[in-house]
Design an enzyme around this catalytic site. Structure first.
Site, mmCIF file in Angstrom:
data_model
loop_
_atom_site.group_PDB
_atom_site.id
_atom_site.type_symbol
_atom_site.label_atom_id
_atom_site.label_comp_id
_atom_site.label_asym_id
_atom_site.label_seq_id
_atom_site.Cartn_x
_atom_site.Cartn_y
_atom_site.Cartn_z
ATOM 1 N N GLU A 172 -9.499 -1.796 5.527
ATOM 2 C CA GLU A 172 -10.115 -1.417 6.789
ATOM 3 C C GLU A 172 -11.350 -2.273 7.073
ATOM 4 O O GLU A 172 -11.895 -2.903 6.150
ATOM 5 C CB GLU A 172 -10.516 0.060 6.715
ATOM 6 C CG GLU A 172 -9.337 1.014 6.515
ATOM 7 C CD GLU A 172 -8.477 1.175 7.754
ATOM 8 O OE1 GLU A 172 -8.262 0.186 8.489
ATOM 9 O OE2 GLU A 172 -7.996 2.285 8.003
ATOM 10 N N ASP A 193 0.817 -1.215 0.000
ATOM 11 C CA ASP A 193 0.000 0.000 0.000
ATOM 12 C C ASP A 193 0.849 1.263 0.000
ATOM 13 O O ASP A 193 2.070 1.211 0.162
ATOM 14 C CB ASP A 193 -0.947 -0.007 1.220
ATOM 15 C CG ASP A 193 -0.261 -0.467 2.505
ATOM 16 O OD1 ASP A 193 0.986 -0.504 2.535
ATOM 17 O OD2 ASP A 193 -0.961 -0.786 3.474
ATOM 18 N N ASP A 199 -6.965 -3.089 14.540
ATOM 19 C CA ASP A 199 -8.359 -3.436 14.258
ATOM 20 C C ASP A 199 -8.460 -4.622 13.286
ATOM 21 O O ASP A 199 -9.496 -4.849 12.668
ATOM 22 C CB ASP A 199 -9.119 -2.223 13.688
ATOM 23 C CG ASP A 199 -8.489 -1.700 12.400
ATOM 24 O OD1 ASP A 199 -7.467 -2.282 11.947
ATOM 25 O OD2 ASP A 199 -9.004 -0.716 11.838
ATOM 26 N N HIS A 256 -6.895 -5.141 10.452
ATOM 27 C CA HIS A 256 -6.792 -4.933 9.003
ATOM 28 C C HIS A 256 -5.445 -5.411 8.472
ATOM 29 O O HIS A 256 -4.453 -5.488 9.191
ATOM 30 C CB HIS A 256 -7.082 -3.478 8.608
ATOM 31 C CG HIS A 256 -6.005 -2.494 8.928
ATOM 32 N ND1 HIS A 256 -6.213 -1.380 9.721
ATOM 33 C CD2 HIS A 256 -4.708 -2.425 8.559
ATOM 34 C CE1 HIS A 256 -5.099 -0.688 9.809
ATOM 35 N NE2 HIS A 256 -4.159 -1.297 9.121
HETATM 36 C C1 GLP Z 1 -0.693 0.293 8.560
HETATM 37 C C2 GLP Z 1 -0.242 -0.498 7.342
HETATM 38 C C3 GLP Z 1 -0.413 -1.972 7.561
HETATM 39 C C4 GLP Z 1 0.231 -2.395 8.872
HETATM 40 C C5 GLP Z 1 -0.429 -1.647 9.998
HETATM 41 C C6 GLP Z 1 0.130 -2.018 11.350
HETATM 42 O O1 GLP Z 1 -2.066 0.427 8.604
HETATM 43 N N1 GLP Z 1 -0.948 -0.102 6.178
HETATM 44 O O2 GLP Z 1 0.155 -2.685 6.477
HETATM 45 O O3 GLP Z 1 0.119 -3.771 9.040
HETATM 46 O O4 GLP Z 1 -0.224 -0.254 9.779
HETATM 47 O O5 GLP Z 1 1.309 -1.329 11.593
HETATM 48 P P1 GLP Z 1 2.306 -1.668 12.754
HETATM 49 O O6 GLP Z 1 3.043 -2.858 12.326
HETATM 50 O O7 GLP Z 1 3.185 -0.448 12.843
HETATM 51 O O8 GLP Z 1 1.493 -1.881 13.966
#
Ligand code: GLP
Length: 264
Positions: free
Chosen positions: A148, A72, A141, A143
């Site tokens: 989302e 993304d 959450d 995702h």
């Molecule tokens: C963002 C990214 C996700 C990632 C998530 C969790 O939303 N788009 O790909 O998995 O954050 O991030 P973290 O690993 O920093 O908790």
């Protein structure tokens, strides 16, 4: 599904990196038949990237014949912004390995026509012959990428509007200022990830425990989009102990036993 429970974040990262490296090496990639790796951003995969870099530096692994597709990218954030996912990937991974620039694919969140950008990204994945291994993280959450809660579980790459939860979670990278967090992103869909031959998610920390419980122990639900990996024939979740805090004792023990008995 396999669930690998490691005592610490470092051990979780090491297990995941060993697995990814093994897969790349086993596939014996060539320029004609490269290994296609799906890549996430976020704090969760940082240790995994660090371990992969170590393997490259130790001469155990090469990325010469690896093609990557990132999950993304924010919409309308300049590519050279320190918090863009372009910057993240080059700073934390690509600059430190021998990957060829032309083999790196990251969505362009500044494209004039975002719909067209998403469609050509899907086409590029298809033209490459699909993703061999999609690595991923998980949001608090539940995702995956930026799919989302409420996302279609068969979705492909598209524009998504971020939820308030995600904007708040990601504000830590933007001086804790919600106004500075982009409100939209381009993201591969759940269907895009599901089309990969293998999916490997890393999930660590107590703040991810509720998400992990839904992903592993709950029903498949568009409210916890990563739960869709329950439907994948080759999905692995690698987590640390803290992320298991909400699993039932039975589930926790089963996955530990499963790995133990598999080794016999
Ligand atoms: C963002 C990214 C996700 C990632 C998530 C969790 O939303 N788009 O790909 O998995 O954050 O991030 P973290 O690993 O920093 O908790």
């Amino acid at each position: 599904m396999r669930v690998i429970i490691e005592p610490t974040y470092e051990k979780m990262s090491k297990w995941a990196a060993d697995y990814v490296a093994k897969r790349i090496i086993e596939s014996n990639p060539t320029p004609e038949k490269p290994f296609k790796l799906g890549c996430p951003t976020g704090s969760s995969p940082l240790g995994l990237y660090k371990e992969l870099i170590n393997k490259y530096k130790a001469g155990e692994l090469s990325f010469q014949n690896v093609v990557t597709f990132n999950m993304d990218e924010y919409v309308n954030l300049p590519e050279d912004h320190p918090e863009s996912y372009h910057s993240f990937m080059w700073t934390n991974f690509f600059f430190h390995i021998d990957i060829k620039k032309e083999n790196v694919h990251i969505l362009n969140g500044n494209a004039k026509d975002l719909k067209e950008e998403c469609e050509s990204y899907e086409a590029a994945i298809e033209a490459a012959g699909g993703i061999d291994l999609f690595m991923g993280g998980v949001g608090p959450d539940g995702h995956m990428a930026f799919n989302e809660p409420g996302s279609s579980l068969t979705s492909k790459t598209r524009v998504k509007t971020l939820t308030t939860d995600t904007i708040i979670a990601n504000s830590r990278f933007f001086d804790n200022n919600l106004d500075l967090v982009p409100k939209q992103a381009l993201t591969v869909g759940i269907g895009t990830v599901m089309a990969a031959k293998e999916v490997l998610l890393v999930c660590n920390g107590h703040h991810k425990a509720r998400a992990l419980q839904h992903i592993i122990d709950g029903e498949v639900s568009h409210k916890w989009t990563a739960s869709m990996i329950q439907m994948h024939p080759h999905a692995i979740v690698v987590c640390d102990e803290a992320a298991c805090d909400e699993l039932t004792v039975g589930t926790y023990k089963y996955y530990l036993d499963k790995e133990r008995y598999n080794l016999i």
